[in-house]
Design a protein around this motif. Structure first.
Motif, PDB file in Angstrom:
ATOM      1  N   SER A 126       0.830  -1.203   0.000  1.00  0.00           N
ATOM      2  CA  SER A 126       0.000   0.000   0.000  1.00  0.00           C
ATOM      3  C   SER A 126       0.866   1.254   0.000  1.00  0.00           C
ATOM      4  CB  SER A 126      -0.904   0.007   1.227  1.00  0.00           C
ATOM      5  OG  SER A 126      -0.129   0.186   2.411  1.00  0.00           O
ATOM      6  N   GLY A 140       0.696   3.499   2.161  1.00  0.00           N
ATOM      7  CA  GLY A 140       1.138   3.677   3.543  1.00  0.00           C
ATOM      8  C   GLY A 140       2.381   2.870   3.857  1.00  0.00           C
ATOM      9  N   ASP A 141       2.424   1.624   3.389  1.00  0.00           N
ATOM     10  CA  ASP A 141       3.606   0.789   3.610  1.00  0.00           C
ATOM     11  C   ASP A 141       4.830   1.368   2.911  1.00  0.00           C
ATOM     12  OD1 ASP A 141       2.111  -0.924   5.126  1.00  0.00           O
ATOM     13  OD2 ASP A 141       2.050  -2.549   3.656  1.00  0.00           O
ATOM     14  N   ALA A 169       5.323   4.466   2.028  1.00  0.00           N
ATOM     15  CA  ALA A 169       5.714   5.712   2.694  1.00  0.00           C
ATOM     16  C   ALA A 169       6.488   5.409   3.974  1.00  0.00           C
ATOM     17  CB  ALA A 169       4.482   6.551   2.995  1.00  0.00           C
ATOM     18  N   PHE A 170       6.040   4.387   4.707  1.00  0.00           N
ATOM     19  CA  PHE A 170       6.724   3.978   5.942  1.00  0.00           C
ATOM     20  C   PHE A 170       8.157   3.558   5.630  1.00  0.00           C
ATOM     21  CE2 PHE A 170       8.024   0.695   8.947  1.00  0.00           C
ATOM     22  CZ  PHE A 170       7.759   1.298  10.166  1.00  0.00           C
ATOM     23  N   THR A 187       1.894   6.784  -7.485  1.00  0.00           N
ATOM     24  CA  THR A 187       1.121   8.028  -7.366  1.00  0.00           C
ATOM     25  C   THR A 187       0.926   8.673  -8.729  1.00  0.00           C
ATOM     26  OG1 THR A 187       1.985   8.376  -5.119  1.00  0.00           O
ATOM     27  CG2 THR A 187       1.041  10.285  -6.255  1.00  0.00           C
ATOM     28  N   ALA A 195       1.065  11.060   0.507  1.00  0.00           N
ATOM     29  CA  ALA A 195       2.046  10.094   1.014  1.00  0.00           C
ATOM     30  C   ALA A 195       3.443  10.405   0.482  1.00  0.00           C
ATOM     31  CB  ALA A 195       1.632   8.673   0.630  1.00  0.00           C
ATOM     32  N   GLU A 200       4.873  13.491   2.341  1.00  0.00           N
ATOM     33  CA  GLU A 200       5.334  13.168   3.694  1.00  0.00           C
ATOM     34  C   GLU A 200       6.625  12.351   3.653  1.00  0.00           C
ATOM     35  OE1 GLU A 200       5.658  13.443   7.622  1.00  0.00           O
ATOM     36  OE2 GLU A 200       4.242  14.516   6.319  1.00  0.00           O
TER      37      GLU A 200
END
Length: 291
Positions: free
Chosen positions: A41, A43-44, A46-47, A69, A83, A86
């Motif tokens: 994802s 989120g993953d 980006a982490f 993106t 994302a 950030e």
């Protein structure tokens, strides 16, 4: 860390003693020259982009996040990009990271690479989506880009890994400052161009200026040509930087340069510097108005 040997047609790996869903850092240290397809994802990614302690995996996560993106924006399903913003913010703010790594990690995938990931490449859509994300990164993180630029602008030329990294981050930061639409970007760029004591800084500033509409653009192009007109290899760069423009008048410029007194098809390096660079410029080379 776990080394996994892929020796079967299908394998199942079970991780014991983990209280939450893991975020996998795959192919660490570029352990195998393969393309890994994984459902991860935003989120993953980006982490991992912000926290992975393996430079290769961190870079790959950032590039995949940016690519996903841009592709979603082209498809019209997501134009957020938060994302990515950030992840770049975290990268720029990490004092432990090498400037050379930051300078590479925060660059968006090239338009050619984005096109390679599509069944049918659309150069105009790719350019629009990539430039929109680039402008957002520049605008929302402008203060950080200015800080990175100032922090890397003080060193004089020296041939060392640290100095090379600083020069790289300096020009990348300058490019994002310009992408933000900052009014003083041309002034910053022309100052770097004029005060440069090395070709990297001078050519980096020229590349940023040449894609703008500022008056400093012509000033820099003319000054570069006058200074290096007796150096064939450097003038090759002068031809290339114009052939790679993202401006709307790139084709007219290339046609004009093909008639320049310093251009000759019989010179392989000169032909490559103009024709080869133009062929790599997806948006201009595939300009629908010239079909």
């Amino acid at each position: 860390d776990r080394l996994v040997m892929l020796e079967e047609g299908a394998q199942v790996l079970v991780f014991e003693g983990i209280g939450e869903r893991p975020v996998l850092s795959i192919n660490r240290g570029f352990s195998a020259p393969v393309i890994v397809g994984a459902e991860r994802s935003a989120g993953d990614l980006a982490f991992l982009s912000a926290r992975d302690d393996d430079p290769f995996a961190r870079y790959e996560a950032m590039q995949q996040l940016m690519l996903d993106t841009i592709l979603r924006a082209i498809g019209g399903t997501d134009r957020d990009g938060e994302a990515v913003i950030e992840a770049v913010r975290q990268t720029l703010s990490d004092p432990e990271l090498d400037p050379a790594f930051i300078g590479e990690a925060v660059l968006l995938p090239s338009e050619a690479f984005v096109g390679d990931q599509m069944k049918v490449a659309d150069p105009d859509a790719i350019h629009a989506a990539r430039e929109a994300l680039r402008a957002r990164i520049g605008e929302e993180l402008e203060s950080l880009w200015r800080g990175a630029y100032a922090a890397s602008a003080a060193n004089r030329f020296e041939y060392s890994p640290a100095a090379k990294g600083a020069r790289r981050l300096r020009t990348v930061s300058l490019g994002y400052i310009a992408a933000s639409g900052a009014e003083d970007a041309p002034r910053i760029a022309i100052r770097q161009f004029e005060e440069a004591d090395n070709m990297t800084d001078r050519q980096g500033a020229l590349g940023v200026l040449s894609n703008s509409i500022a008056g400093e653009r012509t000033q820099a192009l003319d000054a570069f040509y006058r200074r290096f007109r007796g150096n064939a290899l450097v003038i090759d760069k002068w031809f290339s930087v114009q052939a790679l423009w993202t401006r709307d008048d790139t084709i007219d410029t290339v046609e004009g340069l093909a008639k320049h007194s310093d251009f000759a098809l019989s010179n392989p390096n000169r032909m490559r510097s103009l024709v080869g660079a133009f062929a790599a410029n997806q948006r201009a080379f595939h300009d629908v108005s010239r079909r």
